[in-house]
Scaffold this motif. Structure first.
Motif, PDB file in Angstrom:
ATOM      1  N   GLU A   1     -14.802  -4.263  -0.572  1.00 53.27           N
ATOM      2  CA  GLU A   1     -15.799  -2.936   0.013  1.00 53.27           C
ATOM      3  C   GLU A   1     -14.802  -1.973   0.990  1.00 53.27           C
ATOM      4  OE1 GLU A   1     -18.610  -5.335   2.095  1.00 53.27           O
ATOM      5  OE2 GLU A   1     -19.706  -5.874   0.017  1.00 53.27           O
ATOM      6  N   ARG A   2     -14.114  -2.604   1.743  1.00 55.21           N
ATOM      7  CA  ARG A   2     -13.179  -1.841   2.851  1.00 55.21           C
ATOM      8  C   ARG A   2     -12.186  -1.015   1.974  1.00 55.21           C
ATOM      9  NH1 ARG A   2     -11.361  -5.657   5.537  1.00 55.21           N
ATOM     10  NH2 ARG A   2      -9.484  -5.757   4.831  1.00 55.21           N
ATOM     11  N   LYS A   3     -11.272  -1.543   1.078  1.00 56.82           N
ATOM     12  CA  LYS A   3     -10.386  -1.009   0.369  1.00 56.82           C
ATOM     13  C   LYS A   3     -10.846   0.216  -0.549  1.00 56.82           C
ATOM     14  CE  LYS A   3      -6.456  -2.865   1.667  1.00 56.82           C
ATOM     15  NZ  LYS A   3      -5.626  -2.073   2.096  1.00 56.82           N
ATOM     16  N   LEU A   4     -12.154   0.037  -1.104  1.00 56.46           N
ATOM     17  CA  LEU A   4     -12.550   1.083  -2.039  1.00 56.46           C
ATOM     18  C   LEU A   4     -12.864   2.289  -1.120  1.00 56.46           C
ATOM     19  CD1 LEU A   4     -14.853  -0.818  -4.591  1.00 56.46           C
ATOM     20  CD2 LEU A   4     -12.397   0.053  -4.857  1.00 56.46           C
ATOM     21  N   VAL A   5     -13.206   2.162   0.101  1.00 60.20           N
ATOM     22  CA  VAL A   5     -13.455   3.101   0.956  1.00 60.20           C
ATOM     23  C   VAL A   5     -12.223   4.069   1.317  1.00 60.20           C
ATOM     24  CG1 VAL A   5     -14.432   3.936   3.317  1.00 60.20           C
ATOM     25  CG2 VAL A   5     -15.855   2.351   1.661  1.00 60.20           C
ATOM     26  N   GLU A   6     -11.297   2.921   1.832  1.00 60.45           N
ATOM     27  CA  GLU A   6      -9.800   3.548   2.129  1.00 60.45           C
ATOM     28  C   GLU A   6      -9.207   4.637   0.903  1.00 60.45           C
ATOM     29  OE1 GLU A   6      -7.609   0.391   3.244  1.00 60.45           O
ATOM     30  OE2 GLU A   6      -8.797  -0.189   5.190  1.00 60.45           O
ATOM     31  N   ILE A   7      -9.235   3.995  -0.098  1.00 63.66           N
ATOM     32  CA  ILE A   7      -8.540   4.755  -1.212  1.00 63.66           C
ATOM     33  C   ILE A   7      -9.195   5.896  -1.543  1.00 63.66           C
ATOM     34  CG2 ILE A   7      -7.613   2.606  -2.488  1.00 63.66           C
ATOM     35  CD1 ILE A   7      -9.431   3.119  -4.575  1.00 63.66           C
ATOM     36  N   ALA A   8     -10.674   5.904  -1.497  1.00 60.89           N
ATOM     37  CA  ALA A   8     -11.414   7.330  -1.440  1.00 60.89           C
ATOM     38  C   ALA A   8     -11.208   8.363  -0.530  1.00 60.89           C
ATOM     39  CB  ALA A   8     -12.845   7.008  -1.669  1.00 60.89           C
ATOM     40  N   GLY A   9     -11.006   7.632   0.513  1.00 53.93           N
ATOM     41  CA  GLY A   9     -10.727   8.611   1.788  1.00 53.93           C
ATOM     42  C   GLY A   9      -9.160   9.130   1.772  1.00 53.93           C
ATOM     43  N   MET A  10      -8.355   8.354   1.207  1.00 51.11           N
ATOM     44  CA  MET A  10      -7.105   8.851   1.202  1.00 51.11           C
ATOM     45  C   MET A  10      -6.622   9.400  -0.214  1.00 51.11           C
ATOM     46  SD  MET A  10      -4.869   5.632   2.473  1.00 51.11           S
ATOM     47  CE  MET A  10      -5.255   4.545   1.504  1.00 51.11           C
ATOM     48  N   GLY A  11      -7.575   9.682  -1.082  1.00 53.58           N
ATOM     49  CA  GLY A  11      -7.498  10.382  -2.431  1.00 53.58           C
ATOM     50  C   GLY A  11      -6.381   9.411  -3.188  1.00 53.58           C
ATOM     51  N   GLN A  12      -6.357   8.225  -3.050  1.00 56.69           N
ATOM     52  CA  GLN A  12      -5.305   7.357  -3.950  1.00 56.69           C
ATOM     53  C   GLN A  12      -5.680   7.238  -5.066  1.00 56.69           C
ATOM     54  OE1 GLN A  12      -4.977   3.058  -2.692  1.00 56.69           O
ATOM     55  NE2 GLN A  12      -2.886   3.536  -2.062  1.00 56.69           N
ATOM     56  N   ASP A  13      -4.921   7.207  -6.062  1.00 61.11           N
ATOM     57  CA  ASP A  13      -5.560   7.397  -7.700  1.00 61.11           C
ATOM     58  C   ASP A  13      -5.432   5.647  -7.554  1.00 61.11           C
ATOM     59  OD1 ASP A  13      -2.847   5.996  -8.883  1.00 61.11           O
ATOM     60  OD2 ASP A  13      -2.073   7.695  -8.516  1.00 61.11           O
ATOM     61  N   ALA A  14      -6.303   5.319  -8.689  1.00 65.21           N
ATOM     62  CA  ALA A  14      -6.835   3.941  -9.273  1.00 65.21           C
ATOM     63  C   ALA A  14      -5.703   3.239  -9.729  1.00 65.21           C
ATOM     64  CB  ALA A  14      -7.964   4.055 -10.108  1.00 65.21           C
ATOM     65  N   LEU A  15      -4.788   3.871 -10.269  1.00 68.74           N
ATOM     66  CA  LEU A  15      -3.824   3.163 -10.900  1.00 68.74           C
ATOM     67  C   LEU A  15      -2.926   2.391  -9.760  1.00 68.74           C
ATOM     68  CD1 LEU A  15      -2.233   1.848 -13.430  1.00 68.74           C
ATOM     69  CD2 LEU A  15      -1.214   4.049 -13.632  1.00 68.74           C
ATOM     70  N   PHE A  16      -2.537   3.411  -8.849  1.00 63.66           N
ATOM     71  CA  PHE A  16      -1.570   2.888  -7.802  1.00 63.66           C
ATOM     72  C   PHE A  16      -2.201   1.688  -7.068  1.00 63.66           C
ATOM     73  CE2 PHE A  16      -0.439   2.806  -3.330  1.00 63.66           C
ATOM     74  CZ  PHE A  16       0.881   2.840  -3.527  1.00 63.66           C
TER      75      PHE A  16
END
Length: 96
Positions: A48-63
């Motif tokens: 839950e935390r990680k999905l919010v973090e990657i969305a906020g950072m704009g990190q791509d899904a594959l990474f």
């Protein structure tokens, strides 16, 4: 000339391998797992935390998937998510 079956090879080319789409599907599977309130996993708060973090950072899904493979595998194993495990193996073989 020998006949060989066409097989995508990540070391030669990523052409024909839709790694980004595979990774997005993995994120969808993760969301479905962590939404399962009847069979909670110890990994739910983490993802839950990680999905919010990657969305906020704009990190791509594959990474994200590539850096979280072992944790994702444990989550999918908890839920007996065979489709997720199979796709995760495919990403490891073809995209990472």
């Amino acid at each position: 000339m020998p006949c060989t079956a066409a097989k995508t090879d990540r070391y030669i080319s990523f052409d024909g391998i839709d790694c980004d789409a595979y990774a997005e599907r993995i994120l969808g599977y993760i969301r479905a797992c962590i939404d399962d309130a009847e069979n909670p996993s110890d990994w739910q708060p983490y993802f839950e935390r990680k999905l919010v973090e990657i969305a906020g950072m704009g990190q791509d899904a594959l990474f994200f998937v590539g850096s979280q493979v072992n944790y994702i595998r444990e989550l999918f194993e908890h839920y007996d998510h065979d489709d997720g495990l199979e796709l995760l193996d495919k990403i490891e073989d073809e995209c990472c």
